[in-house]
Design an enzyme around this catalytic site. Structure first.
Site, PDB file in Angstrom:
ATOM      1  N   GLY A 189       0.834  -1.270  -0.060  1.00 60.57           N
ATOM      2  CA  GLY A 189       0.021  -0.005   0.066  1.00 60.57           C
ATOM      3  C   GLY A 189       0.672   1.233  -0.188  1.00 60.57           C
ATOM      4  N   LYS A 195     -11.420 -10.187   7.810  1.00 56.50           N
ATOM      5  CA  LYS A 195     -10.983  -8.992   7.131  1.00 56.50           C
ATOM      6  C   LYS A 195     -11.878  -8.049   7.255  1.00 56.50           C
ATOM      7  CE  LYS A 195      -7.020 -10.796   5.925  1.00 56.50           C
ATOM      8  NZ  LYS A 195      -5.642 -10.564   6.253  1.00 56.50           N
ATOM      9  N   LYS A 229       3.252 -12.155   4.442  1.00 59.06           N
ATOM     10  CA  LYS A 229       4.426 -12.094   3.505  1.00 59.06           C
ATOM     11  C   LYS A 229       5.388 -13.186   3.791  1.00 59.06           C
ATOM     12  CE  LYS A 229       4.088  -6.968   4.014  1.00 59.06           C
ATOM     13  NZ  LYS A 229       3.057  -7.036   2.983  1.00 59.06           N
ATOM     14  N   LYS A 243      -2.962 -10.057  -1.343  1.00 61.32           N
ATOM     15  CA  LYS A 243      -2.037  -9.919  -2.543  1.00 61.32           C
ATOM     16  C   LYS A 243      -0.795 -10.532  -2.745  1.00 61.32           C
ATOM     17  CE  LYS A 243       1.136  -6.299  -1.927  1.00 61.32           C
ATOM     18  NZ  LYS A 243       1.461  -6.559  -0.279  1.00 61.32           N
TER      19      LYS A 243
END
Length: 317
Positions: free
Chosen positions: A11, A127, A279, A210
């Protein structure tokens, strides 16, 4: 020799609103074109957190004010975000390439990512999305079967599931463009979440991580590097504590060990859910998928240095 690299933009590379995005993508384009100028073949994936939230709020507000407009599902909101983020990114990349005398086509591919309708997360959505609500508003939502949670003392928000990506439906198109030398912007926001139903693709009310989608994309494109760009130059263990340690490299086994500690001992662990943990999970998934594959986690400005081995955290077998 140039490498095939999939970049997962965070982001901070896109800004929090439209004016910020228009500035941020120009800066982002410079860092990406640095890699292209070094001879690397680059595919760009990106997040959409602030953008999809704004779209969701705008469409929900419109629906409340004009009942002829139904609330747009998250799949549609994600598609909208892919379009306008891709529009800014591809134009900024094209402009930066031309400024450096590099003739390369750039294209955004609206990307659907298939998920498993039986993924357990659909039964436990986590989420938060959309606007903040009062407790009374949240109770009314939940009475309609819409789950809500209290969000960090700021109010209540609706929550949706974040299923694992299973299949990138436009993969053949993406691969064809990449093999033809195009720079492709794809899998925006983790992809438009869809499931198969009666032989058709149907959007679902969910969001896809993502980094997880980027890892799958990198595997399917047979990339050599997955580059996950974030707010820090390197990954750390015991972050923010006296024994904090920055890591230049991690083996897959070491990363799995730290992840297990982070999950079991959040108070003093390593990678917390919602921060670095997704991640690291995506990084490990890619690095162990085939011999020679590596994941780099670093800041946008350090990507080229990281590929050269001078900074960042590299995860490998």
């Amino acid at each position: 020799m140039g490498k095939r690299i999939v970049i997962a933009l965070g982001g901070n590379a896109l800004g929090n609103n439209l004016p910020e995005q228009m500035v941020a993508v120009k800066h982002t384009a410079k860092a990406i074109v640095d890699l292209i100028q070094e001879g690397h073949q680059v595919v760009v994936a990106h997040g959409n957190g602030p953008q999809v939230g704004m779209i969701n709020i705008a469409m929900t507000t419109l629906s409340r004010e004009d009942h002829s407009h139904p609330i747009a599902p998250m799949s549609v909101c994600t598609a909208m975000s892919q379009g306008y983020i891709g529009y800014d990114l591809q134009n900024s990349l094209r402009e930066e390439l031309l400024n450096r005398g590099i003739q390369k086509p750039v294209a955004t591919v609206l990307t659907q990512v298939e998920v498993d309708p039986e993924d357990p997360v659909f039964y436990h959505p986590t989420k938060p999305i959309g606007r903040f609500m009062t407790r009374e508003e949240a109770i009314k939502k939940e009475a309609k079967g819409i789950p809500c949670v209290e969000d960090s003392g700021r109010g209540y928000r609706q929550v949706v599931a974040s299923p694992k990506p299973k299949r990138i439906r436009e993969l053949q198109t993406i691969r064809t463009l990449v093999n033809a030398g195009h720079i492709v912007v794809t899998c925006g926001g983790g992809g438009i979440p869809v499931v198969q139903k009666d032989g058709k693709l149907v959007g679902v009310n969910a969001v896809i991580d993502k980094d997880s989608a980027s890892s799958l994309l990198a595997q399917k494109l047979d990339a050599e590097y997955l580059v996950i760009l974030t707010a820090v130059e390197k990954v750390a263990i015991h972050f923010g504590k006296p024994d904090q340690q920055w890591l230049s490299e991690l083996t897959v086994e070491e990363a799995k060990k730290y992840m297990a500690e982070g999950k079991e001992l959040i108070a003093e662990g390593q990678f917390e859910e919602g921060t670095m943990l997704p991640k690291i999970e995506a990084a490990v998934q890619f690095a162990e998928s085939k011999k020679g594959r590596k994941t780099l986690i670093t800041q946008l400005e350090k990507a080229a240095e990281g590929i050269e081995g001078r900074t960042g955290t590299v995860i490998h077998v």
